[in-house]
Design a protein around this motif. Structure first.
Motif, mmCIF file in Angstrom:
data_model
loop_
_atom_site.group_PDB
_atom_site.id
_atom_site.type_symbol
_atom_site.label_atom_id
_atom_site.label_comp_id
_atom_site.label_asym_id
_atom_site.label_seq_id
_atom_site.Cartn_x
_atom_site.Cartn_y
_atom_site.Cartn_z
ATOM 1 N N SER A 188 0.793 -1.233 0.000
ATOM 2 C CA SER A 188 0.000 0.000 0.000
ATOM 3 C C SER A 188 0.823 1.280 0.000
ATOM 4 C CB SER A 188 -0.940 0.018 1.219
ATOM 5 O OG SER A 188 -1.796 -1.099 1.206
ATOM 6 N N GLY A 189 2.054 1.206 0.435
ATOM 7 C CA GLY A 189 2.879 2.403 0.511
ATOM 8 C C GLY A 189 2.778 3.076 1.866
ATOM 9 N N VAL A 190 3.848 3.727 2.279
ATOM 10 C CA VAL A 190 3.906 4.375 3.593
ATOM 11 C C VAL A 190 2.818 5.435 3.734
ATOM 12 C CG1 VAL A 190 5.316 5.815 5.117
ATOM 13 C CG2 VAL A 190 6.361 3.911 3.885
ATOM 14 N N GLN A 191 2.621 6.229 2.684
ATOM 15 C CA GLN A 191 1.664 7.334 2.767
ATOM 16 C C GLN A 191 0.237 6.850 2.972
ATOM 17 O OE1 GLN A 191 2.696 10.473 2.957
ATOM 18 N NE2 GLN A 191 4.794 9.711 2.747
ATOM 19 N N GLN A 192 -0.079 5.677 2.451
ATOM 20 C CA GLN A 192 -1.455 5.191 2.521
ATOM 21 C C GLN A 192 -1.783 4.511 3.854
ATOM 22 O OE1 GLN A 192 -3.814 5.891 0.323
ATOM 23 N NE2 GLN A 192 -2.260 7.052 -0.798
ATOM 24 N N ILE A 193 -0.815 3.841 4.448
ATOM 25 C CA ILE A 193 -1.151 3.113 5.689
ATOM 26 C C ILE A 193 -0.978 3.966 6.941
ATOM 27 C CG2 ILE A 193 -0.620 0.876 4.667
ATOM 28 C CD1 ILE A 193 1.934 0.837 6.390
ATOM 29 N N PHE A 194 -0.392 5.153 6.786
ATOM 30 C CA PHE A 194 -0.333 6.070 7.924
ATOM 31 C C PHE A 194 -1.401 7.144 7.753
ATOM 32 C CE2 PHE A 194 3.919 4.298 8.355
ATOM 33 C CZ PHE A 194 4.030 4.182 9.743
ATOM 34 N N PRO A 195 -2.140 7.460 8.818
ATOM 35 C CA PRO A 195 -3.125 8.544 8.726
ATOM 36 C C PRO A 195 -2.435 9.899 8.698
ATOM 37 C CG PRO A 195 -3.025 7.689 10.960
ATOM 38 C CD PRO A 195 -2.115 6.822 10.124
ATOM 39 N N SER A 214 -7.461 -13.074 10.721
ATOM 40 C CA SER A 214 -8.889 -13.107 11.063
ATOM 41 C C SER A 214 -9.254 -11.950 11.973
ATOM 42 C CB SER A 214 -9.232 -14.437 11.753
ATOM 43 O OG SER A 214 -8.976 -15.528 10.907
ATOM 44 N N ARG A 215 -8.382 -11.654 12.949
ATOM 45 C CA ARG A 215 -8.622 -10.534 13.875
ATOM 46 C C ARG A 215 -8.803 -9.222 13.118
ATOM 47 N NH1 ARG A 215 -6.519 -8.323 19.086
ATOM 48 N NH2 ARG A 215 -5.777 -10.383 19.685
ATOM 49 N N PHE A 216 -7.901 -8.948 12.171
ATOM 50 C CA PHE A 216 -7.967 -7.682 11.445
ATOM 51 C C PHE A 216 -9.096 -7.650 10.418
ATOM 52 C CE2 PHE A 216 -3.201 -7.173 12.404
ATOM 53 C CZ PHE A 216 -3.476 -6.410 13.529
ATOM 54 N N LEU A 217 -9.445 -8.809 9.858
ATOM 55 C CA LEU A 217 -10.521 -8.844 8.870
ATOM 56 C C LEU A 217 -11.888 -8.537 9.484
ATOM 57 C CD1 LEU A 217 -9.548 -11.843 6.549
ATOM 58 C CD2 LEU A 217 -9.383 -9.390 6.079
ATOM 59 N N VAL A 218 -12.007 -8.634 10.801
ATOM 60 C CA VAL A 218 -13.248 -8.229 11.472
ATOM 61 C C VAL A 218 -13.550 -6.769 11.141
ATOM 62 C CG1 VAL A 218 -14.341 -7.786 13.713
ATOM 63 C CG2 VAL A 218 -13.017 -9.882 13.372
ATOM 64 N N VAL A 219 -12.545 -5.921 11.243
ATOM 65 C CA VAL A 219 -12.721 -4.490 10.954
ATOM 66 C C VAL A 219 -12.946 -4.266 9.465
ATOM 67 C CG1 VAL A 219 -11.588 -2.235 10.988
ATOM 68 C CG2 VAL A 219 -11.422 -3.744 12.973
ATOM 69 N N ASN A 220 -12.210 -4.980 8.618
ATOM 70 C CA ASN A 220 -12.406 -4.847 7.168
ATOM 71 C C ASN A 220 -13.849 -5.132 6.776
ATOM 72 O OD1 ASN A 220 -9.389 -5.253 7.389
ATOM 73 N ND2 ASN A 220 -9.567 -4.955 5.199
ATOM 74 N N ALA A 221 -14.403 -6.215 7.335
ATOM 75 C CA ALA A 221 -15.783 -6.593 7.026
ATOM 76 C C ALA A 221 -16.763 -5.578 7.595
ATOM 77 C CB ALA A 221 -16.082 -7.984 7.580
ATOM 78 N N LEU A 222 -16.483 -5.084 8.796
ATOM 79 C CA LEU A 222 -17.370 -4.112 9.438
ATOM 80 C C LEU A 222 -17.449 -2.821 8.636
ATOM 81 C CD1 LEU A 222 -19.132 -3.627 11.954
ATOM 82 C CD2 LEU A 222 -17.106 -2.716 13.096
ATOM 83 N N ILE A 223 -16.309 -2.330 8.181
ATOM 84 C CA ILE A 223 -16.298 -1.113 7.363
ATOM 85 C C ILE A 223 -16.987 -1.367 6.028
ATOM 86 C CG2 ILE A 223 -14.800 0.490 6.094
ATOM 87 C CD1 ILE A 223 -12.833 0.316 8.416
ATOM 88 N N GLY A 224 -16.802 -2.577 5.467
ATOM 89 C CA GLY A 224 -17.452 -2.926 4.207
ATOM 90 C C GLY A 224 -18.962 -2.907 4.283
ATOM 91 N N ALA A 225 -19.534 -3.119 5.483
ATOM 92 C CA ALA A 225 -20.992 -3.091 5.658
ATOM 93 C C ALA A 225 -21.538 -1.672 5.539
ATOM 94 C CB ALA A 225 -21.362 -3.682 7.020
ATOM 95 N N PHE A 226 -20.716 -0.679 5.883
ATOM 96 C CA PHE A 226 -21.191 0.704 5.911
ATOM 97 C C PHE A 226 -20.646 1.562 4.767
ATOM 98 C CE2 PHE A 226 -21.845 -0.841 10.149
ATOM 99 C CZ PHE A 226 -22.990 -0.203 10.603
ATOM 100 N N GLU A 282 -5.303 -1.314 2.527
ATOM 101 C CA GLU A 282 -4.895 -0.150 3.325
ATOM 102 C C GLU A 282 -5.504 -0.200 4.723
ATOM 103 O OE1 GLU A 282 -5.993 3.255 1.043
ATOM 104 O OE2 GLU A 282 -4.820 2.607 -0.705
ATOM 105 N N ILE A 283 -6.762 -0.602 4.821
ATOM 106 C CA ILE A 283 -7.434 -0.727 6.121
ATOM 107 C C ILE A 283 -6.707 -1.759 6.987
ATOM 108 C CG2 ILE A 283 -9.557 -1.515 7.257
ATOM 109 C CD1 ILE A 283 -11.084 -0.358 4.806
ATOM 110 N N PHE A 284 -6.336 -2.862 6.364
ATOM 111 C CA PHE A 284 -5.589 -3.909 7.070
ATOM 112 C C PHE A 284 -4.249 -3.345 7.573
ATOM 113 C CE2 PHE A 284 -3.062 -7.657 7.736
ATOM 114 C CZ PHE A 284 -3.965 -8.640 8.100
ATOM 115 N N GLY A 285 -3.555 -2.611 6.687
ATOM 116 C CA GLY A 285 -2.271 -2.024 7.053
ATOM 117 C C GLY A 285 -2.386 -1.005 8.163
ATOM 118 N N PHE A 314 -7.404 6.499 12.774
ATOM 119 C CA PHE A 314 -6.730 5.693 11.768
ATOM 120 C C PHE A 314 -7.624 5.293 10.595
ATOM 121 C CE2 PHE A 314 -3.652 5.273 15.112
ATOM 122 C CZ PHE A 314 -2.445 5.071 14.472
ATOM 123 N N LEU A 315 -8.926 5.167 10.817
ATOM 124 C CA LEU A 315 -9.772 4.529 9.802
ATOM 125 C C LEU A 315 -10.905 5.403 9.259
ATOM 126 C CD1 LEU A 315 -9.948 1.062 11.561
ATOM 127 C CD2 LEU A 315 -8.629 1.616 9.521
#
Length: 352
Positions: A149-156, A253-265, A275-278, A306-307
């Motif tokens: 993803s690149g440094v710029q994308q994974i840091f807020p 699996s732990r991090f994909l919980v947030v990926n899926a949650l954001i995908g719902a909204f 990038e969300i994972f990173g 962060f997200l």
């Protein structure tokens, strides 16, 4: 380490749960009302895809616990069955949820594992090896996330405001990351190369008058290193591949919980999912040094920091609360339910 069932029962009292709940909910509601945007809620598209992503967020959470239990079974040479492994993981998660992240529930976890016919030396070794594997996953995952993803994308944003001061996200992260790398390097040398010499060096350092009050703890830590080396130094390559592979799957699996949650909204692309994972990897360092029980309040605050770039404006605090609602609070209640069942089982076993 004088721990018994009576001494750890103090962890499973209501007052231990009230503090993190109050901290977490207070911060969540403060952020919710501060950034409240009724239009954002009206734009939520409640359709099949919405419920599908919510289902996957729960699924990944359960998958994470499944892999935790499987890893515990592998590390105990399958001496633990699935039910007993489930009880241990739930109690372990509970104690981690009510103690500061920097402290964790390791001491209690050692004792709990020991009660299931696992020697104290091996119980100590299991807890230490799980910690090393967790950190090793992190050390490997961060460079991969940066490459994808690149440094710029994974840091807020370059700075965030907290306690009246401005902090640089990258500076805080890299200091924490380098500390983790150094710690794992030293532990690995101590366990797999020269445990007795490592113990001698550690205990020798703490004989200095400025560090002398921690001398007893340093000797205990040295004993842990030696015990871990004795139990795991000569394990076959297949053992390490399987146990570390399960560790990777549990963290993914732990991090994909947030990926899926954001995908719902929010509609997010595949690159944004990466990038969300990173960004969760970066956020994890902050939560690791949290002084509050289970990161309460700190986690709710940093989730939007962060997200929020991937969440409709005004909804980040709500998703932060939902995230904690499904990944944190259930373990608080599970601990209360499972602890008396576990105690009854252990006492029955001792009587036999």
């Amino acid at each position: 380490m004088a721990i018994d069932i009576h001494s750890i029962s103090k962890y499973f009292k209501a007052k231990r749960v009230i503090i993190p709940i109050i901290l977490g909910i207070s911060v969540a509601f403060y952020l919710l009302f501060r950034d409240f945007n009724p239009q954002a809620f009206s734009q939520i598209n409640v359709n099949f895809q919405f419920f599908e992503y919510l289902f996957f967020s729960i699924f990944f959470l359960l998958l994470r616990d499944f892999f935790y239990i499987l890893r515990l079974r592998i590390l105990t040479d399958y001496k633990l069955n699935w039910l007993h492994g489930f009880q241990i993981i739930m109690l372990w998660e509970f104690t981690s949820a009510i103690t500061p992240s920097v402290v964790g529930g390791s001491a209690v976890a050692m004792f709990i594992i020991h009660q299931d016919k696992i020697s104290l030396g091996k119980s100590t070794a299991i807890v230490m090896i799980t910690a090393i594997m967790d950190e090793l996953f992190y050390i490997i995952a961060v460079p991969i996330a940066v490459l994808l993803s690149g440094v710029q994308q994974i840091f807020p944003a370059a700075k965030f405001h907290l306690f009246g001061g401005d902090f640089h996200t990258q500076e805080v992260f890299w200091i924490g990351y380098l500390f983790i790398v150094l710690l794992i390097l030293l532990l690995s040398i101590g366990i797999f190369v020269s445990p007795h010499k490592f113990k001698t060096i550690i205990t020798g350092l703490f004989k200095h008058r400025l560090l002398k009050k921690w001398q007893a703890k340093s000797e205990y830590f040295g004993d842990e290193i030696v015990a871990t080396s004795k139990e795991f130094k000569n394990k076959p390559f297949k053992f390490w591949i399987s146990s570390f592979g399960v560790t990777v799957l549990s963290w993914v699996s732990r991090f994909l919980v947030v990926n899926a949650l954001i995908g719902a909204f929010s509609a997010v692309s595949l690159s944004q999912q990466a990038e969300i994972f990173g960004r969760q990897l970066i956020m994890w360092v902050i939560l690791l040094i949290s002084p509050t029980p289970g990161g309460s309040g700190i986690a709710e605050f940093f989730f939007p920091v962060f997200l929020s770039d991937y969440i409709p404006e005004g909804l980040a605090p709500t998703l932060s609360f939902i995230w904690r609602l499904i990944t944190y609070y259930p373990y608080l209640f599970a601990g209360f339910i499972i602890f008396p069942i576990w105690v009854k089982r252990i006492i029955k076993h001792r009587k036999k």
